[in-house]
Design an enzyme around this catalytic site. Structure first.
Site, short mmCIF file in Angstrom:
data_model
loop_
_atom_site.label_atom_id
_atom_site.label_comp_id
_atom_site.label_asym_id
_atom_site.label_seq_id
_atom_site.Cartn_x
_atom_site.Cartn_y
_atom_site.Cartn_z
N GLY A 178 11.98 -48.78 -19.03
CA GLY A 178 12.57 -49.53 -19.84
C GLY A 178 12.46 -51.19 -19.49
O GLY A 178 11.53 -51.34 -18.94
N HIS A 208 4.41 -52.94 -22.89
CA HIS A 208 4.62 -51.75 -23.07
C HIS A 208 4.25 -51.43 -24.45
O HIS A 208 3.87 -50.09 -24.90
CB HIS A 208 6.10 -51.38 -22.89
CG HIS A 208 6.37 -51.60 -21.39
ND1 HIS A 208 7.21 -52.71 -20.96
CD2 HIS A 208 6.38 -50.61 -20.29
CE1 HIS A 208 7.73 -52.38 -19.66
NE2 HIS A 208 7.13 -51.13 -19.25
N GLN A 230 11.28 -44.37 -6.52
CA GLN A 230 9.89 -44.94 -6.37
C GLN A 230 10.43 -46.23 -5.80
O GLN A 230 9.48 -47.21 -5.74
CB GLN A 230 9.07 -44.90 -7.62
CG GLN A 230 9.74 -45.88 -8.78
CD GLN A 230 9.08 -45.67 -10.06
OE1 GLN A 230 8.69 -44.74 -10.58
NE2 GLN A 230 8.25 -46.80 -10.34
N GLY A 249 -0.81 -48.53 -17.99
CA GLY A 249 -1.58 -49.84 -17.93
C GLY A 249 -2.25 -50.04 -16.86
O GLY A 249 -1.77 -49.73 -15.48
N LYS A 288 -2.45 -52.83 -15.53
CA LYS A 288 -1.87 -53.85 -14.47
C LYS A 288 -1.36 -53.10 -13.11
O LYS A 288 -1.35 -53.81 -12.00
CB LYS A 288 -0.69 -54.40 -15.28
CG LYS A 288 0.22 -55.32 -14.29
CD LYS A 288 1.02 -56.22 -15.00
CE LYS A 288 1.80 -56.86 -13.94
NZ LYS A 288 2.67 -56.15 -13.15
#
Ligand code: PAF
Length: 284
Positions: free
Chosen positions: A31, A37, A61, A150, A152
């Site tokens: 979110g 995103h 996590q 992603g 990233k």
């Protein structure tokens, strides 16, 4: 767009609205969505017949309870953004849906543990175990044909590719290029915590990565390329380096980096107390 907090609704939707030739693209998120995103969603929309997004802040996590507590929650805004992108189903499950009471099982990562060590793995103990646990559970619910992640979070991408192979999920994992502001700053939910000045400082992380990349392309070895990137970062105002390292794109090893074609340059740094990560592939 259908939204639901439970997998029962998802199963109903899936059996009604998908057929034999459907191609479900899945974008897992926590979110607080941003353009990065939405770019994943757009890629999924282009390649799949249905797009499913999950929004789940995965407690497993987070190795830092404060980080979990402060994680931004913007469910209604997220739903509106996803509806606007033409997403078909948003699954925003409760913690019990993903981790039923008494179910403390975790995946065995031993065959690809090396990918989860070093870089983020060293700084965030338990983080990748939490990531593989949640993503495998989400994949078992969503049953997509493709999953979009992603670049990233490059190390996360490598760990999840390995998990998908090991657990024999028959899906394609699609690694999507990092989306950047015009200054080069990688888009991240954490950028919202920075002032305008902070965002300008943070864009120097990308400049430092570019500096190391230029050095590598010029023929310097990995130590020299890193030294040049680090020197740039050290002179950058408002940025405190945590690590600046080159790793092999297949093994994530920082000790045996191999051929420059396989190098990825990674940086983690603090700006205004906010921890940011970024990376560039030397040959993309
Ligand atoms: O990258 C993220 O946002 C998360 O690590 C993921 C993949 C959604 C798992 O919780």
């Amino acid at each position: 767009m259908v939204k639901s907090i439970n997998s029962r609704d998802y199963n109903k939707w899936r059996s009604h609205f998908t057929q034999g030739n459907s191609l479900i693209g899945f974008v897992p998120t926590m979110g607080a969505l941003h353009q990065g995103h939405l770019y994943l969603v757009q890629q999924a929309k282009r390649q799949c017949s249905q797009v499913v997004v999950s929004i789940f802040i995965n407690p497993r996590q987070f190795n830092d309870a404060n980080d979990l507590e402060n994680y931004p929650v913007r469910l209604e805004e997220d739903f509106a953004l996803l509806a606007n992108e033409g997403v078909d189903f948003v699954l925003a499950p409760s913690a019990y849906e993903i981790y039923p009471v008494g179910d403390t099982s975790s995946l065995d990562m031993s065959s690809y543990l090396h990918l989860a060590q070093g870089l983020e793995g060293d700084r965030r103990p338990g983080h990748f175990q939490g990531v593989v646990d949640v993503v495998s559970r989400l994949l078992n619910i969503v049953k997509p044909q493709k999953m979009y992640l992603g670049k990233k979070d490059y190390q996360q991408l490598k760990v999840l590719e390995a998990m998908v192979r090991k657990e024999k999920f028959s899906i394609d994992v699609v690694g999507v290029p990092t989306q950047r502001a015009s200054t080069g700053l990688a888009l991240s939910s954490r950028n919202a915590l920075l002032s305008e000045e902070g965002r300008a400082s943070a864009s120097q992380i990308y400049e430092a990565l570019q500096c190391a990349k230029a050095s590598a392309l010029h023929g310097d070895d990995s130590d020299m390329a890193c030294a040049k990137g680090k020197a740039f970062l050290q002179s950058a105002e408002g940025v405190k380096e945590e690590y600046f390292l080159i790793a092999n794109r297949h093994t994530m090893s920082v000790n045996e980096v191999g051929n420059p074609k396989e190098w990825v340059i990674f940086c983690a740094a603090y700006v205004e107390g906010v921890r940011l990560i970024d990376n560039v592939e030397v040959f993309d």
